[in-house]
Design a protein around this motif. Sequence first.
Motif, PDB file in Angstrom:
ATOM      1  N   TYR A 164       0.835  -1.214   0.000  1.00 41.56           N
ATOM      2  CA  TYR A 164       0.000   0.000   0.000  1.00 41.56           C
ATOM      3  C   TYR A 164       0.865   1.258   0.000  1.00 41.56           C
ATOM      4  O   TYR A 164       0.563   2.227  -0.706  1.00 41.56           O
ATOM      5  N   ALA A 168      -0.176   2.904  -3.426  1.00 41.28           N
ATOM      6  CA  ALA A 168      -1.381   3.718  -3.285  1.00 41.28           C
ATOM      7  C   ALA A 168      -1.196   5.190  -3.675  1.00 41.28           C
ATOM      8  O   ALA A 168      -2.107   5.770  -4.274  1.00 41.28           O
ATOM      9  N   ARG A 177      -7.288   5.988  -2.492  1.00 36.78           N
ATOM     10  CA  ARG A 177      -6.085   6.371  -1.732  1.00 36.78           C
ATOM     11  C   ARG A 177      -6.441   6.553  -0.260  1.00 36.78           C
ATOM     12  O   ARG A 177      -5.706   6.126   0.633  1.00 36.78           O
ATOM     13  N   THR A 178      -7.585   7.189  -0.018  1.00 38.38           N
ATOM     14  CA  THR A 178      -8.025   7.366   1.370  1.00 38.38           C
ATOM     15  C   THR A 178      -8.292   6.009   2.018  1.00 38.38           C
ATOM     16  O   THR A 178      -7.861   5.739   3.146  1.00 38.38           O
ATOM     17  N   THR A 179      -9.005   5.161   1.304  1.00 39.88           N
ATOM     18  CA  THR A 179      -9.305   3.831   1.832  1.00 39.88           C
ATOM     19  C   THR A 179      -8.022   3.056   2.119  1.00 39.88           C
ATOM     20  O   THR A 179      -7.906   2.364   3.135  1.00 39.88           O
ATOM     21  N   SER A 180      -7.056   3.178   1.230  1.00 39.79           N
ATOM     22  CA  SER A 180      -5.778   2.484   1.432  1.00 39.79           C
ATOM     23  C   SER A 180      -5.109   2.950   2.721  1.00 39.79           C
ATOM     24  O   SER A 180      -4.529   2.140   3.462  1.00 39.79           O
ATOM     25  N   ALA A 181      -5.173   4.241   2.984  1.00 41.19           N
ATOM     26  CA  ALA A 181      -4.582   4.764   4.227  1.00 41.19           C
ATOM     27  C   ALA A 181      -5.288   4.169   5.443  1.00 41.19           C
ATOM     28  O   ALA A 181      -4.649   3.777   6.431  1.00 41.19           O
ATOM     29  N   GLN A 182      -6.611   4.088   5.367  1.00 41.78           N
ATOM     30  CA  GLN A 182      -7.384   3.549   6.498  1.00 41.78           C
ATOM     31  C   GLN A 182      -7.085   2.066   6.714  1.00 41.78           C
ATOM     32  O   GLN A 182      -7.020   1.590   7.847  1.00 41.78           O
ATOM     33  N   ILE A 183      -6.919   1.346   5.633  1.00 39.59           N
ATOM     34  CA  ILE A 183      -6.565  -0.076   5.727  1.00 39.59           C
ATOM     35  C   ILE A 183      -5.165  -0.225   6.313  1.00 39.59           C
ATOM     36  O   ILE A 183      -4.916  -1.057   7.196  1.00 39.59           O
ATOM     37  N   THR A 184      -4.238   0.574   5.806  1.00 40.50           N
ATOM     38  CA  THR A 184      -2.850   0.485   6.248  1.00 40.50           C
ATOM     39  C   THR A 184      -2.738   0.730   7.754  1.00 40.50           C
ATOM     40  O   THR A 184      -1.996   0.033   8.455  1.00 40.50           O
ATOM     41  N   ALA A 185      -3.487   1.719   8.236  1.00 38.56           N
ATOM     42  CA  ALA A 185      -3.464   2.004   9.682  1.00 38.56           C
ATOM     43  C   ALA A 185      -3.969   0.801  10.468  1.00 38.56           C
ATOM     44  O   ALA A 185      -3.425   0.453  11.531  1.00 38.56           O
TER      45      ALA A 185
END
Lengths: 223, 192
Positions: A164, A168, A177-185
């Motif tokens: 990601y 991303a 991109r926002t969703t990827s950040a939320q998943i990564t966290a």
Amino acid sequence: MSAERPATRREAVRLGALAAGAVAAAGLIRPLSAVAQISPETERLRDFLAEAAGREQILALAYAQAGQVQGIDPELEQALELMRQQVQAHVNALSSAIETIGFDAPDAPSDPQDDGVFDDVDGIDSETAEELKGLLASVGEERNERAFLKFLIDLNRTDVIPFYLERAPAIDSEDMRTTSAQITANLAQHVLVLTRLSGKSLAAALTGQPLVAAGGDSASDEE
Amino acid sequence: MNQARTAGIPRRGFFALGGAGVAAAALSACGTEIEEPNDERDIEILAAALVGEENAASALKVAQTEAGRREKEAVRALAAQADEHATRLQNLLADLNATPEGEFDDFRNLGFDEALTAAAEQTNAAIAAYARGAGQLTEDFRADVLELIVDTGARQAALAELLGNEPLPFAFVTGQAEKPHQSIGSSEKEEE
């Protein structure tokens, strides 16, 4: 691919949304509704989504396999099941996004030998498919509880979170991109919790190895 | 080989969430204008993250003074991480010739749990800014916020543990107050 497909795109999108906590975005939809030919931006987005779904499917299977280790502590089993469910939610959202732009998501592997799911999938080229197959096969290696925890930490730190971080930022969808950040966290939280479950103190979990592996680094290298 | 399905896809202005206990991606509604990235918005988002990180660091330093022996080292590590993030954000803002603005709070006189709670709230504010930034920032800054949200997400889980809360409440870490199984918006608006 899927044995049973929803009858219509509308149904497919709705099922995905209901099942997953969906990702369906104007930003994703516009390219295909505007043009019949797939654009390079949509192709890149599809490739990103397909590989992300594949990696997370492997991670979900790994959590499931870890939860089946003989004699596992019930509290650990419960924690692993929660993490598996969260990863499955990521998979569902990613799959829904793939459906939304007009493609099929890779099927989930049923076991570590089920590597045919990564063949002939739009968005997963042969090189990526081989990498995913190797990762999937590694899930099936015999491990005890402690070794499985290390493996799961490694999988997150080395094979999923870095994907990601690397891919991303360049995809052409604000929402993904926002969703990827939320998943990564969320996956970073998994690493912390898994590290705690492996017996490290909170301070050691926070100050020990980074949550994301540098190139070649792995959880198992550390000990 | 599966084929692209090229028939028109109805536009949808909704997002349904739920399933496996997830507050999922809140995605922009259909038909809304998507603003192109620009310096002004970059500054706004990075400054919001900076305020969250600075305040989290301040609250954690207060918590550190109140912490018992068992928690002290962990709280110190969390404070140091928030400080590092704040420094990185200040450098990014300096690249944009921007002066940080925002409401920097005073957490003195708080007890341990209160200070940790304040730190958790501020950490959430930073996470919300990072998640928004991953979507909306100019491409130059997106990798930075993605890296920052990794450690910040873990900090959120660590603070939850210190406060006796569930460290993994959501599959999608938004920094917002979604509850599992909550829906955002209606699910059936669409243009056919």
